[in-house]
Design a protein around this motif. Structure first.
Motif, PDB file in Angstrom:
ATOM      1  N   LEU A 120      54.622  36.473  27.366  1.00  0.00           N
ATOM      2  CA  LEU A 120      55.015  37.784  27.298  1.00  0.00           C
ATOM      3  C   LEU A 120      53.914  38.904  27.703  1.00  0.00           C
ATOM      4  O   LEU A 120      54.610  39.994  28.250  1.00  0.00           O
ATOM      5  CB  LEU A 120      55.629  38.088  25.593  1.00  0.00           C
ATOM      6  N   VAL A 121      53.124  38.809  27.707  1.00  0.00           N
ATOM      7  CA  VAL A 121      51.955  39.581  28.166  1.00  0.00           C
ATOM      8  C   VAL A 121      52.088  39.767  29.792  1.00  0.00           C
ATOM      9  O   VAL A 121      52.061  40.777  30.246  1.00  0.00           O
ATOM     10  CB  VAL A 121      50.470  39.213  27.831  1.00  0.00           C
ATOM     11  N   VAL A 122      52.467  38.481  30.470  1.00  0.00           N
ATOM     12  CA  VAL A 122      52.498  38.753  31.979  1.00  0.00           C
ATOM     13  C   VAL A 122      53.912  39.571  32.068  1.00  0.00           C
ATOM     14  O   VAL A 122      54.010  40.188  33.208  1.00  0.00           O
ATOM     15  CB  VAL A 122      52.855  37.130  32.335  1.00  0.00           C
ATOM     16  N   LEU A 123      55.056  39.248  31.142  1.00  0.00           N
ATOM     17  CA  LEU A 123      56.082  40.188  31.568  1.00  0.00           C
ATOM     18  C   LEU A 123      55.882  41.412  31.379  1.00  0.00           C
ATOM     19  O   LEU A 123      56.153  42.209  32.020  1.00  0.00           O
ATOM     20  CB  LEU A 123      57.213  39.849  30.487  1.00  0.00           C
TER      21      LEU A 123
ATOM     22  N   ASN B 255      55.733  46.726  34.340  1.00  0.00           N
ATOM     23  CA  ASN B 255      54.823  47.942  34.688  1.00  0.00           C
ATOM     24  C   ASN B 255      54.504  47.920  35.813  1.00  0.00           C
ATOM     25  O   ASN B 255      53.352  48.385  36.366  1.00  0.00           O
ATOM     26  CB  ASN B 255      53.975  48.230  33.604  1.00  0.00           C
ATOM     27  N   ASP B 256      55.053  47.088  36.880  1.00  0.00           N
ATOM     28  CA  ASP B 256      54.864  47.175  38.406  1.00  0.00           C
ATOM     29  C   ASP B 256      53.469  46.354  38.742  1.00  0.00           C
ATOM     30  O   ASP B 256      52.912  46.501  39.682  1.00  0.00           O
ATOM     31  CB  ASP B 256      55.089  48.300  38.875  1.00  0.00           C
ATOM     32  N   VAL B 257      53.032  45.635  37.731  1.00  0.00           N
ATOM     33  CA  VAL B 257      51.688  44.777  38.124  1.00  0.00           C
ATOM     34  C   VAL B 257      51.996  43.414  38.295  1.00  0.00           C
ATOM     35  O   VAL B 257      52.437  42.728  37.555  1.00  0.00           O
ATOM     36  CB  VAL B 257      50.706  44.723  37.130  1.00  0.00           C
ATOM     37  N   GLY B 258      52.357  43.098  39.723  1.00  0.00           N
ATOM     38  CA  GLY B 258      53.057  41.827  39.913  1.00  0.00           C
ATOM     39  C   GLY B 258      52.384  40.945  41.018  1.00  0.00           C
ATOM     40  O   GLY B 258      52.669  39.578  41.025  1.00  0.00           O
ATOM     41  N   ARG B 259      51.267  41.528  41.814  1.00  0.00           N
ATOM     42  CA  ARG B 259      50.571  40.689  42.630  1.00  0.00           C
ATOM     43  C   ARG B 259      49.692  39.848  41.822  1.00  0.00           C
ATOM     44  O   ARG B 259      49.043  40.235  40.876  1.00  0.00           O
ATOM     45  CB  ARG B 259      49.631  41.687  43.443  1.00  0.00           C
ATOM     46  N   PHE B 260      49.341  38.435  42.112  1.00  0.00           N
ATOM     47  CA  PHE B 260      48.681  37.634  41.459  1.00  0.00           C
ATOM     48  C   PHE B 260      47.306  38.078  41.347  1.00  0.00           C
ATOM     49  O   PHE B 260      46.796  38.270  40.020  1.00  0.00           O
ATOM     50  CB  PHE B 260      48.497  36.322  42.431  1.00  0.00           C
ATOM     51  N   GLU B 261      46.352  38.751  42.080  1.00  0.00           N
ATOM     52  CA  GLU B 261      45.163  39.141  42.037  1.00  0.00           C
ATOM     53  C   GLU B 261      45.124  40.427  41.110  1.00  0.00           C
ATOM     54  O   GLU B 261      44.055  40.590  40.245  1.00  0.00           O
ATOM     55  CB  GLU B 261      44.811  39.671  43.490  1.00  0.00           C
ATOM     56  N   ASP B 262      46.062  41.192  41.229  1.00  0.00           N
ATOM     57  CA  ASP B 262      46.076  42.480  40.113  1.00  0.00           C
ATOM     58  C   ASP B 262      46.371  41.692  38.760  1.00  0.00           C
ATOM     59  O   ASP B 262      45.695  42.293  37.722  1.00  0.00           O
ATOM     60  CB  ASP B 262      47.293  43.267  40.502  1.00  0.00           C
ATOM     61  N   LEU B 263      47.468  40.609  38.590  1.00  0.00           N
ATOM     62  CA  LEU B 263      47.472  40.275  37.217  1.00  0.00           C
ATOM     63  C   LEU B 263      46.228  39.438  36.755  1.00  0.00           C
ATOM     64  O   LEU B 263      45.805  39.744  35.565  1.00  0.00           O
ATOM     65  CB  LEU B 263      48.621  39.311  37.366  1.00  0.00           C
ATOM     66  N   GLN B 264      45.591  38.917  37.648  1.00  0.00           N
ATOM     67  CA  GLN B 264      44.493  38.107  36.956  1.00  0.00           C
ATOM     68  C   GLN B 264      43.310  39.083  36.904  1.00  0.00           C
ATOM     69  O   GLN B 264      42.746  38.816  35.712  1.00  0.00           O
ATOM     70  CB  GLN B 264      43.986  37.084  38.340  1.00  0.00           C
ATOM     71  N   ARG B 265      43.285  40.053  37.560  1.00  0.00           N
ATOM     72  CA  ARG B 265      41.995  41.012  37.033  1.00  0.00           C
ATOM     73  C   ARG B 265      42.595  41.805  35.823  1.00  0.00           C
ATOM     74  O   ARG B 265      41.653  41.949  35.035  1.00  0.00           O
ATOM     75  CB  ARG B 265      41.894  42.032  38.485  1.00  0.00           C
ATOM     76  N   HIS B 266      43.802  42.263  35.828  1.00  0.00           N
ATOM     77  CA  HIS B 266      43.925  43.238  34.623  1.00  0.00           C
ATOM     78  C   HIS B 266      43.947  42.311  33.410  1.00  0.00           C
ATOM     79  O   HIS B 266      43.538  42.851  32.221  1.00  0.00           O
ATOM     80  CB  HIS B 266      45.619  43.624  34.770  1.00  0.00           C
TER      81      HIS B 266
ATOM     82  N   PRO C 166      48.443  34.878  53.680  1.00  0.00           N
ATOM     83  CA  PRO C 166      49.836  35.147  52.731  1.00  0.00           C
ATOM     84  C   PRO C 166      49.325  35.039  51.473  1.00  0.00           C
ATOM     85  O   PRO C 166      48.587  34.413  50.912  1.00  0.00           O
ATOM     86  CB  PRO C 166      50.925  34.119  53.206  1.00  0.00           C
ATOM     87  N   ARG C 167      49.870  36.000  50.415  1.00  0.00           N
ATOM     88  CA  ARG C 167      49.804  35.972  49.099  1.00  0.00           C
ATOM     89  C   ARG C 167      51.153  36.070  48.335  1.00  0.00           C
ATOM     90  O   ARG C 167      52.063  36.207  49.085  1.00  0.00           O
ATOM     91  CB  ARG C 167      48.750  37.089  48.579  1.00  0.00           C
ATOM     92  N   HIS C 168      51.087  36.218  47.149  1.00  0.00           N
ATOM     93  CA  HIS C 168      52.206  36.081  46.497  1.00  0.00           C
ATOM     94  C   HIS C 168      52.274  37.294  45.350  1.00  0.00           C
ATOM     95  O   HIS C 168      51.305  37.775  44.646  1.00  0.00           O
ATOM     96  CB  HIS C 168      52.514  34.731  45.576  1.00  0.00           C
ATOM     97  N   ALA C 169      53.432  37.976  45.179  1.00  0.00           N
ATOM     98  CA  ALA C 169      53.691  38.833  44.107  1.00  0.00           C
ATOM     99  C   ALA C 169      54.816  38.136  43.465  1.00  0.00           C
ATOM    100  O   ALA C 169      55.787  37.587  43.450  1.00  0.00           O
ATOM    101  CB  ALA C 169      54.062  40.197  44.539  1.00  0.00           C
TER     102      ALA C 169
END
Length: 149
Positions: free
Chosen positions: A26-29, A34-45, A78-81
């Motif tokens: 649910l935290v990832v959702l 809130n438009d944080v969907g890139r793997f690196e951004d999710l991991q950092r945040h 290439p990376r993923h969102a």
């Protein structure tokens, strides 16, 4: 039929928790909403390890909650969102309800709360149980606003 005669195998709450009851789901959702969907951004945040995040994202894609999109920044591999599916957006009121319950009952008075505001009207949005003829707010028209403690 009495409630106690309902077989737990038929319980929709148990079936739902099989999909969303794991830590981080649910935290990832919340982040993706809130438009944080890139793997690196999710991991950092989130401060979550890459291996745990990878595993959770793969499970969420398999469950139909997220769609994986490839992107490439110039000169990089290439990376993923990840984007929420319609199935994930159906969970939005649940996440809003948990957030508001947490703010109401578990928030340390020194920490800011998060308010949801309808962008069109400027009115606060709340999770509620209502009759099926009450129109729902469009999640695309809701802004999360951090309020003072």
């Amino acid at each position: 039929m009495e409630w106690t005669s309902v077989d737990l195998a038929d319980c929709p709450v148990i079936r739902a928790l099989d999909v969303v009851g794991q830590r981080w789901t649910l935290v990832v959702l919340r982040e993706v909403y809130n438009d944080v969907g890139r793997f690196e951004d999710l991991q950092r945040h989130l401060g979550i390890s890459p291996s745990v995040l990878s595993r959770r994202l793969a499970e969420m894609v398999d469950a139909g909650l997220l769609e994986r999109e490839e992107y490439r920044e110039e000169g990089r591999r290439p990376r993923h969102a990840y984007r929420a599916t319609a199935k994930a957006w159906d969970l939005y009121p649940v996440v809003v309800g948990l957030m508001q319950w947490g703010d109401r009952h578990l928030r340390d008075g020194d920490r800011p709360a998060v308010a949801l505001v309808d962008r069109r009207t400027g009115r606060r949005v709340v999770a509620a149980v209502v009759t099926d003829d009450v129109p729902a707010c469009d999640p695309a028209e809701i802004d999360a606003v951090v309020t003072a403690a």
